[in-house]
Design a protein around this motif. Structure first.
Motif, PDB file in Angstrom:
ATOM      1  N   ILE A 273       0.904  -1.297   0.170  1.00  8.84           N
ATOM      2  CA  ILE A 273       0.025   0.003   0.080  1.00  8.84           C
ATOM      3  C   ILE A 273       0.854   1.236   0.066  1.00  8.84           C
ATOM      4  CG2 ILE A 273      -1.470   1.103   1.300  1.00  8.84           C
ATOM      5  CD1 ILE A 273      -2.569  -1.593   2.655  1.00  8.84           C
ATOM      6  N   GLU A 274       0.634   2.193  -1.066  1.00  8.81           N
ATOM      7  CA  GLU A 274       1.565   3.123  -1.208  1.00  8.81           C
ATOM      8  C   GLU A 274       0.764   4.741  -0.942  1.00  8.81           C
ATOM      9  OE1 GLU A 274       4.695   4.234  -4.578  1.00  8.81           O
ATOM     10  OE2 GLU A 274       2.757   5.017  -5.188  1.00  8.81           O
ATOM     11  N   THR A 275       0.926   5.067   0.546  1.00  4.04           N
ATOM     12  CA  THR A 275       0.131   6.298   0.888  1.00  4.04           C
ATOM     13  C   THR A 275       1.027   7.553   0.340  1.00  4.04           C
ATOM     14  OG1 THR A 275       1.699   6.141   2.692  1.00  4.04           O
ATOM     15  CG2 THR A 275      -0.466   5.300   2.730  1.00  4.04           C
ATOM     16  N   ALA A 276       2.126   7.649  -0.180  1.00  4.85           N
ATOM     17  CA  ALA A 276       2.832   8.727  -0.740  1.00  4.85           C
ATOM     18  C   ALA A 276       3.967   8.060  -1.514  1.00  4.85           C
ATOM     19  CB  ALA A 276       3.118   9.615   0.291  1.00  4.85           C
TER      20      ALA A 276
ATOM     21  N   PRO B 249      -0.035  -7.945 -15.041  1.00  5.60           N
ATOM     22  CA  PRO B 249       1.002  -7.963 -15.844  1.00  5.60           C
ATOM     23  C   PRO B 249       2.604  -8.187 -15.277  1.00  5.60           C
ATOM     24  CG  PRO B 249      -0.200  -6.025 -15.887  1.00  5.60           C
ATOM     25  CD  PRO B 249      -0.872  -7.015 -14.744  1.00  5.60           C
ATOM     26  N   ASP B 250       3.382  -8.589 -16.059  1.00  4.07           N
ATOM     27  CA  ASP B 250       4.762  -9.085 -15.661  1.00  4.07           C
ATOM     28  C   ASP B 250       5.456  -8.194 -14.403  1.00  4.07           C
ATOM     29  OD1 ASP B 250       4.621 -11.299 -17.156  1.00  4.07           O
ATOM     30  OD2 ASP B 250       5.906 -10.424 -18.917  1.00  4.07           O
ATOM     31  N   GLY B 251       5.296  -6.846 -14.594  1.00  2.00           N
ATOM     32  CA  GLY B 251       5.713  -6.148 -13.628  1.00  2.00           C
ATOM     33  C   GLY B 251       4.679  -5.703 -12.277  1.00  2.00           C
ATOM     34  N   GLY B 252       3.667  -6.499 -12.334  1.00  5.87           N
ATOM     35  CA  GLY B 252       2.670  -6.225 -11.328  1.00  5.87           C
ATOM     36  C   GLY B 252       1.721  -5.059 -11.862  1.00  5.87           C
ATOM     37  N   LEU B 253       0.929  -4.557 -10.791  1.00  7.60           N
ATOM     38  CA  LEU B 253      -0.180  -3.816 -11.284  1.00  7.60           C
ATOM     39  C   LEU B 253      -0.280  -2.862 -10.113  1.00  7.60           C
ATOM     40  CD1 LEU B 253      -2.829  -3.075 -12.646  1.00  7.60           C
ATOM     41  CD2 LEU B 253      -4.022  -4.606 -11.377  1.00  7.60           C
ATOM     42  N   LYS B 254      -0.264  -1.569 -10.360  1.00  8.57           N
ATOM     43  CA  LYS B 254      -0.427  -0.461  -9.486  1.00  8.57           C
ATOM     44  C   LYS B 254      -1.736   0.524  -9.922  1.00  8.57           C
ATOM     45  CE  LYS B 254       2.791   2.752  -8.579  1.00  8.57           C
ATOM     46  NZ  LYS B 254       4.163   3.281  -7.884  1.00  8.57           N
ATOM     47  N   ALA B 255      -2.478   0.791  -8.897  1.00 10.11           N
ATOM     48  CA  ALA B 255      -3.573   1.815  -9.349  1.00 10.11           C
ATOM     49  C   ALA B 255      -4.312   2.461  -8.022  1.00 10.11           C
ATOM     50  CB  ALA B 255      -4.528   0.910 -10.346  1.00 10.11           C
ATOM     51  N   LYS B 256      -4.964   3.412  -8.242  1.00 13.84           N
ATOM     52  CA  LYS B 256      -5.910   3.958  -7.339  1.00 13.84           C
ATOM     53  C   LYS B 256      -6.817   2.869  -6.584  1.00 13.84           C
ATOM     54  CE  LYS B 256      -3.605   7.842  -7.701  1.00 13.84           C
ATOM     55  NZ  LYS B 256      -2.750   8.403  -7.007  1.00 13.84           N
ATOM     56  N   VAL B 257      -7.469   3.038  -5.554  1.00 16.13           N
ATOM     57  CA  VAL B 257      -8.165   2.125  -5.088  1.00 16.13           C
ATOM     58  C   VAL B 257      -9.700   2.750  -4.622  1.00 16.13           C
ATOM     59  CG1 VAL B 257      -8.728   0.477  -2.917  1.00 16.13           C
ATOM     60  CG2 VAL B 257      -6.386   0.935  -4.025  1.00 16.13           C
TER      61      VAL B 257
ATOM     62  N   ASN C 222      -6.360   8.907  -2.202  1.00 16.63           N
ATOM     63  CA  ASN C 222      -5.627   9.031  -3.559  1.00 16.63           C
ATOM     64  C   ASN C 222      -4.388   7.937  -3.411  1.00 16.63           C
ATOM     65  OD1 ASN C 222      -7.366  10.523  -5.315  1.00 16.63           O
ATOM     66  ND2 ASN C 222      -6.212  12.234  -4.100  1.00 16.63           N
ATOM     67  N   LEU C 223      -4.438   7.209  -2.443  1.00 21.68           N
ATOM     68  CA  LEU C 223      -3.200   6.241  -2.044  1.00 21.68           C
ATOM     69  C   LEU C 223      -3.381   5.138  -3.444  1.00 21.68           C
ATOM     70  CD1 LEU C 223      -4.394   3.148  -1.341  1.00 21.68           C
ATOM     71  CD2 LEU C 223      -4.465   4.251   0.921  1.00 21.68           C
ATOM     72  N   ASN C 224      -2.154   4.505  -3.771  1.00 23.48           N
ATOM     73  CA  ASN C 224      -1.897   3.435  -4.627  1.00 23.48           C
ATOM     74  C   ASN C 224      -2.048   2.261  -4.039  1.00 23.48           C
ATOM     75  OD1 ASN C 224      -1.943   4.664  -7.153  1.00 23.48           O
ATOM     76  ND2 ASN C 224      -0.170   5.848  -6.522  1.00 23.48           N
ATOM     77  N   PHE C 225      -2.358   1.046  -4.789  1.00 25.39           N
ATOM     78  CA  PHE C 225      -2.408  -0.272  -4.264  1.00 25.39           C
ATOM     79  C   PHE C 225      -1.265  -1.119  -5.116  1.00 25.39           C
ATOM     80  CE2 PHE C 225      -3.339  -4.719  -3.611  1.00 25.39           C
ATOM     81  CZ  PHE C 225      -3.414  -4.783  -2.049  1.00 25.39           C
ATOM     82  N   TYR C 226      -0.428  -1.867  -4.817  1.00 24.25           N
ATOM     83  CA  TYR C 226       0.076  -2.700  -5.899  1.00 24.25           C
ATOM     84  C   TYR C 226       0.235  -4.142  -5.207  1.00 24.25           C
ATOM     85  CZ  TYR C 226       4.241  -4.777  -8.071  1.00 24.25           C
ATOM     86  OH  TYR C 226       5.328  -5.592  -8.695  1.00 24.25           O
ATOM     87  N   PHE C 227       0.015  -4.995  -6.601  1.00 28.50           N
ATOM     88  CA  PHE C 227       0.190  -6.408  -6.240  1.00 28.50           C
ATOM     89  C   PHE C 227       0.553  -7.207  -7.551  1.00 28.50           C
ATOM     90  CE2 PHE C 227      -4.343  -6.026  -7.903  1.00 28.50           C
ATOM     91  CZ  PHE C 227      -4.570  -7.179  -8.449  1.00 28.50           C
ATOM     92  N   LYS C 228       1.288  -8.163  -7.397  1.00 28.67           N
ATOM     93  CA  LYS C 228       1.972  -8.786  -8.346  1.00 28.67           C
ATOM     94  C   LYS C 228       1.675 -10.459  -8.037  1.00 28.67           C
ATOM     95  CE  LYS C 228       5.942  -9.634 -11.213  1.00 28.67           C
ATOM     96  NZ  LYS C 228       5.859 -11.163 -11.586  1.00 28.67           N
ATOM     97  N   GLN C 229       0.859 -11.085  -9.139  1.00 33.18           N
ATOM     98  CA  GLN C 229       0.772 -12.691  -8.909  1.00 33.18           C
ATOM     99  C   GLN C 229       1.027 -13.166 -10.382  1.00 33.18           C
ATOM    100  OE1 GLN C 229      -3.235 -12.129  -7.088  1.00 33.18           O
ATOM    101  NE2 GLN C 229      -4.193 -12.461  -9.423  1.00 33.18           N
TER     102      GLN C 229
END
Length: 470
Positions: A103-106, A125-133, A245-252
């Motif tokens: 979880i990226e708050t800044a 995607p290979d590099g993972g996925l990061k987006a607003k939540v 407006n934080l970002n969430f990143y996950f890779k599977q």
């Protein structure tokens, strides 16, 4: 008139004495079954091997194949009349290397959180996925928000299980739709991914996987879906209130493959009077891959195996043919249950009773029954035989997913009902391990199942025996 009244009294007395003798005989038989299960049970040893030597048995995996061969071998050791493997095509999905999320708050300020891919999900995607939540509580809320607010975001489903419901399966049923259909619904409105709160009443760091569906959405339009631990879900929800407006990143790295062949494992004691009428007892041999599947559903499999062993141990010769069926692929397809029912239909096999254990190896409380009123009235009369063991919760309700496809008019379906308060602490999680199973509780369940099978076999179903007469 007096002679007629005296005759009626004598008949009534004889009926009462016969009922008393039957109940006494049944009580002694059930006592013998419990004594054997608690002093010479095999279920715990079988589960030890399944869990610790084989491990999680995801459909289509090498572990599932090893479980098939192991249980087939153990059933052959019991001296049953028949043991065989029933082929069934099953889906194959692999998790790949462990998932990673934060979880990226800044920019540059993030905290890792525990997630796992939902069963059947596509990878990121290979590099993972990061987006607003965007956080929601229901599938209906997705439609209310619409594409404008959802497109390009990760949808976070955060509806918890209802802690006020004593029946934890009802609490599970009240929120599992967000796991099963969450990605399918969110994708319709342009979401790029889905994060689902784990289906658990426990506040911990274990994410819980489970099956999901994309419906008929084309493969190239499917979005990745993961489960987040309950503690992680609470943290993410609090963080969103502070920083929307934080970002969430996950890779599977999960992947789906073409279907592969597996098997239902079946053993039978052929009936002495009605060899062409069948009663079955079973559980599902497959499990999710995060833990070793001890409660879900290794416990149900080994208890079902022990039912046939215990009947032989106490010297009971069944009237009907009794089968143990270890179903494959309950977790992500129900292919084993459907194939068994289809083969029974094609062979015109007459199944009159089916019992499933798929609610964990905890202390048994009783059974639920899917039956008509006449059959349930007979079953209800057996409650006193189970009361000495505190296993006398006999209620109408569901039975089991694997035996559901067998249902037909007049047939009785039943499910073992253990105490459910701790079940969803382990369900579909890495905490579903052998050390979470209590030997005595497991054996009590096997004994209770054997007692019910004995009574159903001895007295038959009301449909089988005809209408009840005064």
């Amino acid at each position: 008139m007096r002679k007629f009244a005296l005759c009626c009294l004598m008949v009534a007395t004889l009926h009462a004495l016969n009922a008393q003798n039957v109940n006494q005989a049944d009580s002694l038989m059930i006592r013998s079954i419990f004594d054997r299960a608690l002093t010479n049970g095999k279920s715990y040893d079988w589960l030890d091997h399944l869990s610790n030597e084989i491990g999680g048995r995801l459909s289509g995996s090498i572990q599932a194949e090893r479980a098939v061969r192991y249980t087939e071998k153990e059933l052959n050791k019991l001296g049953l009349d028949k043991v065989w493997l029933q082929p069934v095509m099953v889906p194959k999905w692999t998790r790949g290397i462990p998932e990673y999320a934060y979880i990226e708050t800044a920019p540059g300020l993030s905290s890792t959180t525990n997630v796992c891919a939902l069963g059947g999900s596509v990878p990121t995607p290979d590099g993972g996925l990061k987006a607003k939540v965007i956080e929601v509580k229901s599938l209906a809320e997705i439609a209310e928000l619409g594409r404008e607010k959802i497109q390009g975001k990760i949808v976070f489903y955060n509806r918890p299980m209802d802690p006020t419901l004593i029946n934890t399966f009802a609490a599970y049923g009240g929120c599992v739709d967000q796991r099963y259909a969450g990605a399918m619904e969110a994708g319709k409105y342009g979401a790029v991914g889905v994060v689902v709160r784990s289906m658990s009443l426990s506040l911990d760091d274990y994410p819980h996987t489970g099956s999901m569906s994309y419906g008929d959405i084309p493969i190239d339009q499917r979005i990745p879906a993961c489960a987040i631990s309950t503690r992680g879900a609470d943290y993410l929800s609090r963080a969103l209130k502070i920083q929307p407006n934080l970002n969430f990143y996950f890779k599977q790295n999960c992947r789906a493959y073409p279907d592969v062949q597996s098997f239902n494992v079946i053993g039978e004691i052929t009936g002495s009077q009605y060899p062409d009428r069948y009663m079955i007892v079973g559980g599902h041999l497959d499990s999710w891959d995060l833990g070793d599947g001890s409660h879900d559903d290794g416990a149900g499999c080994v208890q079902s195996m022990d039912v046939l062993r215990l009947l032989k141990e106490v010297g009971y010769r069944p009237k009907h043919s009794i089968r143990v069926v270890l179903f494959m692929n309950e977790e992500n397809g129900l292919r084993g249950g459907r194939e068994y029912a289809e083969q029974a239909r094609l062979k015109n096999e007459d199944h009159i009773f089916a019992l499933e254990s798929d609610a964990g190896g905890f202390t048994p409380r009783g059974f639920s029954f899917d039956s008509d009123d006449a059959n349930f009235a007979q079953i209800k009369s057996w409650e006193p035989l189970f009361k000495p063991y505190l296993i006398h919760y006999f209620e109408k309700g569901g039975s089991g997913a694997d035996i559901g496809p067998l249902k037909k008019e007049g047939m009785v379906l039943a499910g073992l009902r253990p105490d459910s308060q701790r079940y969803f602490d382990h369900h579909h999680a890495a905490s579903d391990t052998f050390d979470a199973v209590n030997k005595r509780e497991l054996e009590l369940g096997a004994a209770a199942m054997t007692g019910l099978i004995y009574l159903m076999d001895k007295y038959g179903t009301r449909t089988e025996m005809g209408p009840i007469r005064d």
